[in-house]
Scaffold this active site. Structure first.
Site, PDB file in Angstrom:
ATOM      1  N   GLU A  90       0.880  -1.168   0.000  1.00  0.00           N
ATOM      2  CA  GLU A  90       0.000   0.000   0.000  1.00  0.00           C
ATOM      3  C   GLU A  90       0.913   1.211   0.000  1.00  0.00           C
ATOM      4  OE1 GLU A  90      -3.256   2.373   2.747  1.00  0.00           O
ATOM      5  OE2 GLU A  90      -2.840   0.265   3.171  1.00  0.00           O
ATOM      6  N   CYS A 113      -2.593   9.002   4.638  1.00  0.00           N
ATOM      7  CA  CYS A 113      -2.381   8.657   3.236  1.00  0.00           C
ATOM      8  C   CYS A 113      -3.309   9.442   2.317  1.00  0.00           C
ATOM      9  CB  CYS A 113      -2.555   7.160   3.013  1.00  0.00           C
ATOM     10  SG  CYS A 113      -4.159   6.524   3.526  1.00  0.00           S
TER      11      CYS A 113
END
Length: 402
Positions: free
Chosen positions: A237, A274
């Protein structure tokens, strides 16, 4: 040695943690390999995951307090993150009890077609690289660890250098809970250090790897996984600049609301989420940029450049033990060996993303201790002919080096 630092004060947190040696990495992998058959067939994996969740919940206050000293993320945020972590563990325990994860398919024998049976099985020991911005939910006991353990795969976690004490305490709780639940020795292990992590990923007996972090770091690890003599799956990720677009109608009708939301997204979790919108497209001459500057101005004035390498600074006076002169402007790392001095509004500075930990450290740091971050006085910054401050400029002598 790996030393954690308090982002508010720059002071060391706890004792330095020794980097894991090559022999210790090999021993952890060997133990994981030995544990793989028994853990893959262990009938009480769901109960073991729940035992880990219960053990973490029982020490949530202690965990949040320790993590706060290494991250400055705040007790409330960290307490909630421990709950998210234990919720993930219990979720995978429920998946195990459901049984559908095995994806069993049966084809009875018919004529010349033989009896065919298919089901998913554990791949073997998994390497997990812990994230920096979520010291619990995407770290030692995070989602990658929980899912791999649920699938029947032993896990070796490479701790993040940003919170070594938190990682050690969490690993101690996880290992103890697994042992109490009857898991075989070697089911879970923790290692420290960049070189140890690279050796772990290259180890021929590691069957897969998981990573949460920067784009540069993730791509570097993915390349290693792909270039092994026997490539392995790499589940990463990775970060993004998260470009955002403001349409003309919205920019004209509600600039203040957009500016407030944008600035809040930039500083959420000290700028480490994020979803941080690192690139914003706006129509020209609508006043939105001025509104963003105004929304960011209080943040810039209250921001203390008191972070420890290589973190973001705390972004509110409530998170800092002191505040500096509002006439100073933060400097932000451009890469490991150099820093960029920023003279624009706080939102422009915070639009940058944290540098990847996979680049070499700066050689300007004193042995065993990173240099402190120093704000650049406004009077010392270069100015354009028009008198305005230029775009972010590299300084010959870094003001805050990692």
């Amino acid at each position: 040695m790996i030393q954690g630092f308090d982002p508010r004060t720059g002071e060391p947190v706890g004792e330095p943690v020794a980097e894991t040696t090559d022999a210790e990495v090999d021993a952890a992998v060997a133990a994981a390999v030995a544990a793989a058959p028994a853990w893959g067939a262990f009938p009480r994996r769901a109960e073991a995951l729940e035992a880990v969740a219960d053990a973490l919940d029982a020490r949530v206050g202690e965990l949040a307090a320790i993590a706060d000293t290494e991250t400055a993320l705040g007790g409330e945020r960290l307490t909630g993150e421990v709950a998210r972590t234990t919720g993930q563990l219990r979720l995978f325990a429920a998946v195990l009890r459901d049984g559908g994860y095995a994806d069993v398919a049966l084809t009875p024998a018919q004529g010349v077609v033989p009896d065919l049976r298919r089901m998913d099985r554990p791949v073997g020991p998994v390497a997990v690289f812990a994230a920096s911005n979520f010291p619990f939910a995407f770290s030692v006991a995070g989602g990658d660890t929980a899912s791999a353990l649920a699938a029947g795969c032993p896990v070796v976690v490479k701790a993040h250098e940003g919170h070594p004490v938190t990682s050690d305490v969490t690993a101690e709780i996880v290992a103890g809970a697994l042992a109490s639940a009857g898991a075989p020795a070697g089911t879970f292990a923790l290692i420290h250090g960049v070189q140890a992590g690279l050796r772990l990923l290259r180890h021929p007996l590691i069957a897969a790897a998981g990573f949460t972090g920067s784009t540069a770091g993730g791509l570097a690890l993915a390349t290693i996984a792909a270039e092994r003599p026997v490539p392995i799956p790499f589940y990463g990720e990775l970060g993004s600049v998260n470009p955002s677009v403001v349409l003309p109608g919205a920019a004209f009708s509600r600039p203040a609301a957009i500016a407030t939301g944008y600035t809040g997204s930039l500083t959420l979790g000290t700028g480490q989420f994020c979803t941080n919108p690192g690139l914003l497209f706006v129509p020209e001459d609508v006043g939105l940029l001025s509104a963003i500057g105004e929304a960011a101005s209080p943040i810039r004035r209250s921001t203390t450049c008191c972070r420890s390498w290589p973190r973001w600074p705390a972004t509110s006076s409530a998170q800092c033990t002191s505040t500096r002169d509002p006439r100073t402007t933060l400097t932000w790392p451009a890469r490991w060996s150099r820093c960029s001095s920023t003279s624009r509004a706080g939102s422009s500075a915070m639009a940058g993303r944290p540098a990847s930990r996979w680049w070499p450290r700066s050689t300007t740091a004193a042995p065993g201790r990173p240099p402190r971050c120093r704000p650049t006085p406004r009077s010392a910054r270069p100015r354009s002919a028009a008198g305005s401050s230029p775009s972010p400029t590299r300084t010959s002598r870094p003001n805050c080096c990692p």
